[in-house]
Scaffold this motif. Structure first.
Motif, PDB file in Angstrom:
ATOM      1  N   LEU A 174      -9.532  10.837  -9.785  1.00 48.34           N
ATOM      2  CA  LEU A 174      -8.200  10.653  -9.207  1.00 48.34           C
ATOM      3  C   LEU A 174      -8.014  11.344  -7.871  1.00 48.34           C
ATOM      4  O   LEU A 174      -7.189  10.904  -7.060  1.00 48.34           O
ATOM      5  CB  LEU A 174      -7.123  11.140 -10.179  1.00 48.34           C
ATOM      6  N   GLY A 175      -8.719  12.432  -7.637  1.00 46.98           N
ATOM      7  CA  GLY A 175      -8.496  13.182  -6.399  1.00 46.98           C
ATOM      8  C   GLY A 175      -7.060  13.647  -6.331  1.00 46.98           C
ATOM      9  O   GLY A 175      -6.534  14.235  -7.276  1.00 46.98           O
ATOM     10  N   GLU A 176      -6.395  13.311  -5.244  1.00 46.73           N
ATOM     11  CA  GLU A 176      -4.999  13.722  -5.051  1.00 46.73           C
ATOM     12  C   GLU A 176      -3.991  12.672  -5.522  1.00 46.73           C
ATOM     13  O   GLU A 176      -2.797  12.836  -5.340  1.00 46.73           O
ATOM     14  CB  GLU A 176      -4.758  14.052  -3.574  1.00 46.73           C
ATOM     15  N   SER A 177      -4.451  11.603  -6.147  1.00 49.48           N
ATOM     16  CA  SER A 177      -3.564  10.505  -6.552  1.00 49.48           C
ATOM     17  C   SER A 177      -2.488  10.956  -7.544  1.00 49.48           C
ATOM     18  O   SER A 177      -1.331  10.630  -7.387  1.00 49.48           O
ATOM     19  CB  SER A 177      -4.383   9.357  -7.148  1.00 49.48           C
ATOM     20  N   ARG A 178      -2.884  11.650  -8.573  1.00 48.79           N
ATOM     21  CA  ARG A 178      -2.007  12.233  -9.594  1.00 48.79           C
ATOM     22  C   ARG A 178      -0.909  11.291 -10.104  1.00 48.79           C
ATOM     23  O   ARG A 178       0.283  11.584  -9.998  1.00 48.79           O
ATOM     24  CB  ARG A 178      -1.417  13.534  -9.091  1.00 48.79           C
TER      25      ARG A 178
END
Length: 134
Positions: free
Chosen positions: A101-105
């Motif tokens: 996800l990385g920074e998608s959250r």
């Protein structure tokens, strides 16, 4: 609502099961993604572990997102279904999920279930996303 069916050629044919891998509501620019699992074109799993199937389902999710005109960054919500007690697997899948996800959250729900699409299927991931806007 205008409905656009998404069925990438890299994914199995969902017609015999009455499904599309995703449906885009073109009026709202929203993508509804069917539960993605670790199935090849013949509905066979490639892994017999939750972690392995989870990783493959995320890869398949990416394929469908891209075919829909969306991306990981545009995920709005995820529903993760795991056969058994969800909490027993959280520690193992959390690092895989955060890397993916990385920074998608997106909004996220984890659900433990008694069964899924086949006896060998341990994980299924359903999602909602927005279309990529330029």
């Amino acid at each position: 609502m205008r409905k656009q069916l998404i069925n990438p050629p890299q994914r199995y044919d969902g017609r015999p099961h009455g499904l599309s891998h995703a449906v885009v509501d073109t009026a709202t620019a929203t993508v509804y993604i069917s539960g993605q699992v670790d199935w090849d074109m013949n509905h066979q799993v490639s892994s017999h572990t939750v972690e392995g199937q989870f990783s493959k389902a995320l890869t398949n999710l990416t394929t469908v997102l891209e075919a829909s005109g969306s991306s990981i960054e545009n995920l709005l919500s995820l529903r993760i279904y795991i056969r058994g007690e969800f909490g027993e697997f959280l520690e193992d899948i959390a690092p895989i999920l955060t890397q993916y996800l990385g920074e998608s959250r997106p909004a996220l729900t984890g659900i433990g279930v008694a069964s899924l699409a086949s006896p060998e299927t341990l994980v299924e991931i359903e999602a909602t996303a927005a279309l990529v806007t330029n």
